[in-house]
Structures are given as structure tokens and as C-alpha cells.
Design an enzyme around this catalytic site. Structure first.
Site, PDB file in Angstrom:
ATOM      1  N   ASP A 187       0.853  -1.180   0.000  1.00  0.00           N
ATOM      2  CA  ASP A 187       0.000   0.000   0.000  1.00  0.00           C
ATOM      3  C   ASP A 187       0.893   1.235   0.000  1.00  0.00           C
ATOM      4  O   ASP A 187       1.824   1.329   0.803  1.00  0.00           O
ATOM      5  CB  ASP A 187      -0.894   0.003   1.240  1.00  0.00           C
ATOM      6  CG  ASP A 187      -2.349   0.252   0.900  1.00  0.00           C
ATOM      7  OD1 ASP A 187      -2.617   1.247   0.221  1.00  0.00           O
ATOM      8  OD2 ASP A 187      -3.206  -0.554   1.311  1.00  0.00           O
ATOM      9  N   ASP A 201      -2.995   4.699  -2.327  1.00  0.00           N
ATOM     10  CA  ASP A 201      -4.065   5.205  -1.479  1.00  0.00           C
ATOM     11  C   ASP A 201      -4.438   6.634  -1.865  1.00  0.00           C
ATOM     12  O   ASP A 201      -3.568   7.459  -2.167  1.00  0.00           O
ATOM     13  CB  ASP A 201      -3.591   5.165  -0.017  1.00  0.00           C
ATOM     14  CG  ASP A 201      -4.656   5.572   0.969  1.00  0.00           C
ATOM     15  OD1 ASP A 201      -5.677   4.866   1.053  1.00  0.00           O
ATOM     16  OD2 ASP A 201      -4.467   6.593   1.661  1.00  0.00           O
ATOM     17  N   GLU A 217      -6.421   4.264  -5.879  1.00  0.00           N
ATOM     18  CA  GLU A 217      -7.722   4.523  -5.263  1.00  0.00           C
ATOM     19  C   GLU A 217      -8.158   5.906  -5.747  1.00  0.00           C
ATOM     20  O   GLU A 217      -7.477   6.896  -5.490  1.00  0.00           O
ATOM     21  CB  GLU A 217      -7.612   4.489  -3.742  1.00  0.00           C
ATOM     22  CG  GLU A 217      -8.934   4.688  -3.037  1.00  0.00           C
ATOM     23  CD  GLU A 217      -8.779   4.832  -1.535  1.00  0.00           C
ATOM     24  OE1 GLU A 217      -9.709   4.429  -0.814  1.00  0.00           O
ATOM     25  OE2 GLU A 217      -7.749   5.360  -1.078  1.00  0.00           O
ATOM     26  N   HIS A 235     -11.018  -3.529   2.127  1.00  0.00           N
ATOM     27  CA  HIS A 235     -11.020  -3.177   3.546  1.00  0.00           C
ATOM     28  C   HIS A 235     -11.919  -1.995   3.877  1.00  0.00           C
ATOM     29  O   HIS A 235     -12.169  -1.726   5.058  1.00  0.00           O
ATOM     30  CB  HIS A 235      -9.589  -2.850   3.977  1.00  0.00           C
ATOM     31  CG  HIS A 235      -9.019  -1.663   3.261  1.00  0.00           C
ATOM     32  ND1 HIS A 235      -8.673  -1.700   1.930  1.00  0.00           N
ATOM     33  CD2 HIS A 235      -8.762  -0.390   3.677  1.00  0.00           C
ATOM     34  CE1 HIS A 235      -8.221  -0.524   1.560  1.00  0.00           C
ATOM     35  NE2 HIS A 235      -8.267   0.294   2.599  1.00  0.00           N
ATOM     36  N   ASP A 236     -12.386  -1.275   2.864  1.00  0.00           N
ATOM     37  CA  ASP A 236     -13.223  -0.098   3.085  1.00  0.00           C
ATOM     38  C   ASP A 236     -14.700  -0.338   2.792  1.00  0.00           C
ATOM     39  O   ASP A 236     -15.492   0.609   2.804  1.00  0.00           O
ATOM     40  CB  ASP A 236     -12.744   1.052   2.184  1.00  0.00           C
ATOM     41  CG  ASP A 236     -11.491   1.734   2.719  1.00  0.00           C
ATOM     42  OD1 ASP A 236     -11.251   1.663   3.934  1.00  0.00           O
ATOM     43  OD2 ASP A 236     -10.762   2.333   1.913  1.00  0.00           O
TER      44      ASP A 236
END
Length: 589
Positions: free
Chosen positions: A109, A216, A273, A351-352
Site C-alpha cells: 500500500d 491510497d 484509489e 477493507h473499506d
């Protein structure tokens, strides 16, 4: 016209990541190896063979860097150190080596919109106004009203339901944090800061052998530096949503090209993202001729059914959550890169996002297995690089609605509840908010992986249990029982991924043609290996209801000999009808 040697959806040479099936690992909740209740890197290493058995060929590791863990590692204090409960740098080196020895690639990440307020760079920046690193972060003076009351520089609300600005008493200025207070935003207009980020957060890990990054908040690096106020949407609070202002700012493409040049030197893969982006913007960001990133995560599907304009934790009414609306998002997602040199990704969970079965299908105990297999059929037949999230492959569902608010651990959920208290919400508003959290909260994705029906789901041997409560469903939904069950969701996922890999040309790279766009019961579509439908085709038929429904084959299947290649119920039963929550993939002979 498509190059003869290229996938249908790309005009350039084929790249390794276009065939990837990427399995996301959330370190805190994957596997505890030392009994302290927290997942760790040695635990991940111990499960690499399992990950490979799912059909995945790449791992995406969520943040493992040293961090105060205010936001589960997305607040990084040191890009070149490991969070001690997760292990050591030697463990990380062993994980990279272990992946490569098994033919797996590994992504990390990349969190570079912000860092932790404990990072040495920010500590220097806040030490004084004349510190050399002061301009590495975004500092602004206060505004004062007619009564002399101090206010932040603008009315932006952070992504976690509080002001996006924090007052620093020592230097008498505010700093910007689009996420929690402990995550100050970098000032990407500062060239020296950008160079330090690239060296520390990117080149360091590429030199260690990492194969790429999930980037991210990739749309947030560039802000309008005059920081205008956002329109007032919620009159009960001072701070307002401002995604349209701080996403995709004026210099973003320049910044993405700058780091893109570094990635290109290592044949690495990146997936950004990219919240608040249109499909047209996604194409520009992922063009092979103007490399900013390999692909991105478009948010349209994970935002389905929630009120993104006003409140990320609020469900839209049922009439705005119809299958036909879901299908239009799928159609747009699958077709927006056609005729371009861009490349898409596809995911149902990360994860979100709350669990896909609970959001898109039916998580009642009697329907979980069928729902999990049906969604696996959908995922296996979508074009683009495919992402799976830990536990998705066993059909993990949201935890029960009766969990106490104290069981929610995510900072987003916690701050949302605090905001309701601060505005004096009524009991009815609290009840509605709790119902919304039970459907949408990120916490649902972060419970420990359900490895077995043993205590604590086989995740940890810690007598006090894991860092976060285990989902109550672990005795019924777990890896150990499903591994031995030929009819399990896990073994269906394995078959689905095997089929996808074998027929990647049409299932993973083919053109998408939807058949029944207005139906609120079935999703039927064709996948074509060439634009004229003269070559291989696949037909996918999915029933999203709990009743038997009729369906017809798409026009592209006319005159084709189709064989049932994969079915959630084992056989076709009735060629003109789909059983409850049934999914099928037909392939031309």
C-alpha cells in the site's frame, strides 16, 4: 482496430498484471502467529500456500509500516520500518521472498497523500514557522468572526466526520488533514517534499523487490490552494463535505506522471484509489500512452446504495438500490475503456467496504452459500484485473446488526457516532445511524479471518481473544470446513478462478454486452473475444432473487454452440430458468 496479439480491451502490448488475480491481505486480521491477538507477517507467510490455492497469483498487503495505528496503519510514522506487532523488516523480506518462491507477486500500500503526525518530517514541520520542512505540509492561519471567535481556514469536513483542519497551539496555525487529526496532508506543491516521498515510500520498496503498489487516495494530492468553502449541505454542523473540491485538483495529473515515471523503471504495477472520479477521468488516468497508473479503483460499484453526496454512512431508499441500477454501474464499469488504451480493475470487496453478500445478494443463513457462489460467478467473468479480499472466498458476511456500537473499531464509525452526539441527534437518528452502520461500516471487512470453528475462529491462541471481535458466524463459515466440502463457497471460488485463468481471453479481457438492462431479477450478459462476436464467447446468467425466474440468452449467442462451463448448482437443470440465486457461465465450443 485491436492489435492481433493484444487483449480486446487494450491497444498496447499485454502486461503481466492484466491477467492478475490479486488477493488483499489486511494484516491485523489475517493470522496471528505469536498469540498476542494481532495478525502479523509471519502469520501471512504461514498461509501463502492457502492464498495460492484460491487461484490468486498476486498479493496486495495493506499497510504494514510503523504507525500509531490511529487509522489502522494509514497513518505512517516511518515508511522504512515495520509496525512492531506485525513483525520485523527481516519478516517482511521473508514475505517478499516467500511470495516470489511460490510464483506470487506482491504489492504494498502506498500512502502518500498524508503521513502520521508522529512522522519525523511533520514533527520538524510543526516545530516552528521557519523550519525548513514547514512547507512540506499545508499550514494556514485562522479566520476570525465579528465576535473574535477563531475558525478553521475553510468549512471542509474531513473524510471522518470532523473538521479537516487542526489548530496547532505552538505555531498558531491550522494544518490540513483530509482524514483524522493524526494524518496531516503533505504539500505536494513542494518539490523537495515530493522527492523525499518518492525516495522513501516508493524507490525503497521497489528496490526490495516489491512488484507494485495500491496507491491510497490517489486523487487527493492536488488541492485548490486558495481553499474555497464547500456548499452548505448539512445546516446542523459547521463542517461540510468537500470531495468535489479536494479530489482531482489542478496539478494532480502532473504529480501522477512524476511518480509514474518511477514505476515504469521497475515494470511495476499500480492501482490507484480514485474516489470522486468520472469514468472519463479514469480513462485519462490509466492511459498506456500517458502513464499515471496501471489501473484504478473506480468507486461507482462500492458506492452503490449509499448516499455519497451527503453521508457515506447513510443507505439510500430501496427504490434507489434496484438491481437494474446496479447493472448499469456494472455495464458502465465494463465498457468505459473500450476503444482506448486504458485498463480496468474489478472488485466486490476490500477493507473499506462492507461484505458483498450482505450488500448485493442475500446473507440470510439459508441463502449465504448460493449468494457467495453467484457473486463468485460475477467476479470471475468481469474484464480487467480482478481483486479479491480476504474472507470473500469463503462467503463471509456482515456481522450481526445487534452488535453494540462499542464493538465497532473503525475510526470512521467512531467519529461518525461522535458527530451525531455533538449535533444532539435524536434517538430515532441514532437508531437509523446504527442500522446504516450495520449495513455499510468498514468494520465488517476487518473482523479476523475465520479459519476454523475453534475458539477465536482459529485466528489467535490469545486467551483474551483477538484485537477485534470475531464475527459470530465463524462456526458456520470458516476455511477448515469449506476446504473439505466440495460444494463449499471456497471450492467454488477455486473452480471459478481456475476457469477464469484458463479462458482469460474472453472472461478477463473480453468485451461486455449486457442483455437485460431493465430486469430487477436477473443479470445476463455476453463476453466476446472479438468485436464482431465471430470468435469465442461466454454467456453469464445470474439470478439475484430467491425465486425461480425465466431468462433468455443474449443475441450474441445466436447460432453458437454453448456448453455449461461453471454453475453454482452443478447443472443447468432447466435451460430457460434460473433457480434461486443461481449463476452460470456458458462457453462457446
Amino acid at each position: 482496430m485491436t492489435n492481433a496479439n493484444s487483449p480486446v480491451l487494450t491497444r498496447g502490448p499485454k502486461r503481466w498484471w492484466q491477467d492478475a488475480i490479486i488477493y488483499q491481505v489486511w494484516p491485523a486480521s489475517f493470522q496471528d502467529s505469536n498469540g498476542d491477538g494481532m495478525g502479523d507477517i509471519p502469520g501471512i507467510i504461514s498461509r501463502l500456500d492457502y492464498i495460492k490455492s484460491t487461484g490468486a497469483n498476486t498479493i496486495w498487503l495493506s499497510p504494514m509500516y510503523d504507525s500509531p495505528q490511529i487509522d489502522m496503519g494509514y497513518d505512517i510514522a516511518d515508511y522504512n520500518a515495520i509496525y512492531p506487532p506485525y513483525g520485523t523488516m527481516a519478516d517482511m523480506d521473508a514475505l517478499i521472498k516467500g511470495c516470489h518462491e511460490r510464483g506470487l507477486r506482491i504489492l504494498c500500500d502506498l500512502v502518500i497523500n498524508h503521513c502520521s503526525d508522529q512522522h519525523k518530517w511533520f514533527q520538524e514541520s510543526r516545530s516552528s514557522k521557519d523550519n525548513p520542512k514547514r512547507d512540506w505540509f499545508i499550514w494556514r492561519p485562522a479566520k476570525y468572526d465579528a465576535d473574535g471567535k477563531r475558525h478553521p481556514p475553510n468549512n471542509w469536513r474531513s473524510c471522518f466526520s470532523e473538521s479537516a483542519w487542526e489548530w496547532d497551539e505552538k505555531t498558531q496555525e491550522y494544518y490540513l488533514h483530509l482524514f483524522v487529526v493524526g494524518q496531516p496532508d503533505f504539500n505536494w506543491t513542494n518539490e523537495e517534499c515530493r522527492k523525499a516521498i518518492i525516495d522513501s515510500a516508493i524507490k525503497y520498496w521497489l528496490e526490495k523487490g516489491v512488484d507494485g503498489f495500491r496507491i491510497d487516495t490517489a486523487s487527493m494530492y492536488s488541492k485548490p490552494m486558495d481553499f474555497p468553502d464547500a456548499p452548505v449541505i448539512d445546516k446542523d454542523v459547521e463542517h461540510q463535505p468537500a470531495f468535489h473540491l479536494f479530489c482531482d485538483g489542478p496539478q494532480l495529473e502532473d504529480y501522477l506522471r512524476e511518480i509514474g515515471k518511477v514505476f515504469a523503471q521497475y515494470d511495476s504495477m499500480t492501482v490507484g484509489e480514485f474516489p470522486n472520479a468520472t469514468f472519463e477521468r479514469s480513462v485519462r488516468a490509466t492511459s498506456a500512452s500517458d502513464p499515471q497508473m496501471s489501473m484504478n479503483f473506480h468507486f461507482s460499484l462500492c458506492d452503490f446504495g449509499r448516499d455519497v453526496e451527503n453521508d457515506l454512512y447513510r443507505l439510500l431508499p430501496a427504490e434507489k438500490r434496484r438491481l437494474s441500477q446496479f447493472k448499469e454501474i456494472i455495464r458502465a464499469h465494463q465498457t468505459h475503456v473500450e476503444g482506448t488504451d486504458s485498463w480496468p480493475s474489478f472488485f466486490l470487496e476490500n477493507h473499506d467496504i462492507a461484505r458483498a453478500i450482505s450488500r448485493y445478494a442475500n446473507d440470510a443463513p439459508e441463502h449465504r452459500v448460493a449468494s457467495g457462489k453467484m457473486l463468485a460467478t460475477l467476479a470471475a467473468s468481469q474484464s480487467g484485473t480482478l481483486f479479491l479480499y480476504q474472507g470473500q472466498e469463503i462467503g463471509t458476511v456482515n456481522f450481526p446488526k445487534d452488535w453494540d456500537i462499542e464493538d465497532y473499531q473503525d475510526i470512521g464509525s467512531i467519529n461518525y457516532w461522535k458527530m451525531l452526539k455533538a449535533k444532539g441527534a435524536s434517538q430515532q437518528e441514532f437508531d437509523t445511524a446504527k442500522l446504516n452502520l450495520s449495513a455499510l461500516a468498514r468494520d465488517h471487512a476487518r473482523t479476523p479471518v475465520q479459519w476454523s470453528a475453534e475458539q477465536h475462529a482459529g485466528f489467535t491462541t490469545n486467551a483474551k481473544g483477538p484485537w477485534m471481535k470475531v464475527n459470530d458466524t465463524y462456526k458456520d463459515i470458516n476455511v477448515a470446513s469449506q476446504d473439505k466440502d466440495a460444494g463449499s463457497v471456497l471450492n467454488y471460488y477455486r473452480k471459478a478462478m481456475q476457469l477464469r485463468t484458463k479462458h482469460i481471453d474472453v472472461l478477463g479481457h473480453g468485451l461486455f454486452r449486457i442483455h437485460d438492462p431493465k430486469s430487477d431479477e436477473t443479470l445476463v450478459y455476453a463476453k466476446l473475444s472479438d468485436e464482431q462476436a465471430k470468435g469465442k464467447i461466454a454467456v453469464v446468467a445470474l439470478n439475484f432473487t430467491t425465486k425461480e425466474v425465466a431468462f433468455t440468452l443474449p443475441a450474441e449467442a445466436k447460432g453458437k454452440n454453448l456448453d455449461l462451463a461453471l454453475g453454482t448448482h452443478g447443472d443447468a437443470h432447466d435451460e430457460g430458468k434460473l433457480r434461486p440465486l443461481e449463476g452460470r457461465i456458458y462457453l462457446s465450443a
